[in-house]
Design an enzyme around this catalytic site. Sequence first.
Site, PDB file in Angstrom:
ATOM      1  N   HIS A  19     -63.721  19.059 -17.388  1.00 43.44           N
ATOM      2  CA  HIS A  19     -64.448  20.236 -16.894  1.00 43.44           C
ATOM      3  C   HIS A  19     -64.477  21.369 -17.922  1.00 43.44           C
ATOM      4  O   HIS A  19     -65.202  22.338 -17.742  1.00 43.44           O
ATOM      5  CB  HIS A  19     -63.779  20.732 -15.609  1.00 43.44           C
ATOM      6  CG  HIS A  19     -64.707  20.950 -14.455  1.00 43.44           C
ATOM      7  ND1 HIS A  19     -66.010  20.527 -14.412  1.00 43.44           N
ATOM      8  CD2 HIS A  19     -64.493  21.563 -13.262  1.00 43.44           C
ATOM      9  CE1 HIS A  19     -66.555  20.867 -13.258  1.00 43.44           C
ATOM     10  NE2 HIS A  19     -65.660  21.502 -12.543  1.00 43.44           N
ATOM     11  N   TYR A  64     -62.583  30.718 -12.919  1.00 39.67           N
ATOM     12  CA  TYR A  64     -62.567  29.309 -12.557  1.00 39.67           C
ATOM     13  C   TYR A  64     -64.014  28.863 -12.403  1.00 39.67           C
ATOM     14  O   TYR A  64     -64.913  29.666 -12.129  1.00 39.67           O
ATOM     15  CB  TYR A  64     -61.719  29.003 -11.314  1.00 39.67           C
ATOM     16  CG  TYR A  64     -60.243  29.163 -11.606  1.00 39.67           C
ATOM     17  CD1 TYR A  64     -59.500  28.110 -12.112  1.00 39.67           C
ATOM     18  CD2 TYR A  64     -59.616  30.392 -11.429  1.00 39.67           C
ATOM     19  CE1 TYR A  64     -58.159  28.267 -12.424  1.00 39.67           C
ATOM     20  CE2 TYR A  64     -58.277  30.560 -11.737  1.00 39.67           C
ATOM     21  CZ  TYR A  64     -57.553  29.489 -12.237  1.00 39.67           C
ATOM     22  OH  TYR A  64     -56.236  29.656 -12.558  1.00 39.67           O
ATOM     23  N   ASN A  66     -66.070  27.315 -10.414  1.00 35.61           N
ATOM     24  CA  ASN A  66     -66.985  27.480  -9.284  1.00 35.61           C
ATOM     25  C   ASN A  66     -67.502  28.896  -9.080  1.00 35.61           C
ATOM     26  O   ASN A  66     -68.401  29.106  -8.278  1.00 35.61           O
ATOM     27  CB  ASN A  66     -66.324  26.982  -7.996  1.00 35.61           C
ATOM     28  CG  ASN A  66     -66.054  25.493  -8.038  1.00 35.61           C
ATOM     29  OD1 ASN A  66     -66.455  24.790  -8.962  1.00 35.61           O
ATOM     30  ND2 ASN A  66     -65.362  24.994  -7.034  1.00 35.61           N
TER      31      ASN A  66
END
EC number: 3.1.1.29
Length: 188
Positions: A19, A64, A66
């Site tokens: 990610h 983060y 999201n």
Amino acid sequence: MLVFAGLGNPGKTYENTRHNVGFMTIDELSKEWNIPLDKTKFNGQYGIGFVSGKKVLLVKPLTYMNLSGECLRPLLDYYEIPVDNLKVIYDDLDLPTGRIRLRTKGSAGGHNGIKSTIQHLGTSEFNRIRIGIGRPVNGMKVVDYVLGAFTDEEEPAIKEAVRQSAKACEASLEKPFLEVMNEFNAKV
């Protein structure tokens, strides 16, 4: 000013995970362009410098993945940067590991960091550099896969993809993004 935003998750735990290829690309650009990421504001870590006579801002949202848009919108607003000057670099499950793909617009494609970015920017029309991380196998959950480290077999392809993404960013300093997109998407 041109903005290059690499999406990822902050902290040592996520440092070398799938990610975080966006963060890896920003780190590569920071090193190559000698632009330290020495500012922390707008829920992001960023640095500003000059490359090829152009003012450049490199940023890693610290929200983060999201919630990436929560960093990018205020940053663009503060520096009065149009969305056209933004390039977002992130991981993509739908591309084979190590493949990069450039786009000028599109949906989030299930990527929550891009979903947040679209939501906060109010548009899906911004330049993107997607880095393929492949799909999980053997029933592995997607969340475990994207938050997992690359295998020894994947590592060389990812390092090359990060280098190619950085080269695409550099090319976009001199050429229109559409031209850079056509050039880099043609590479296999």
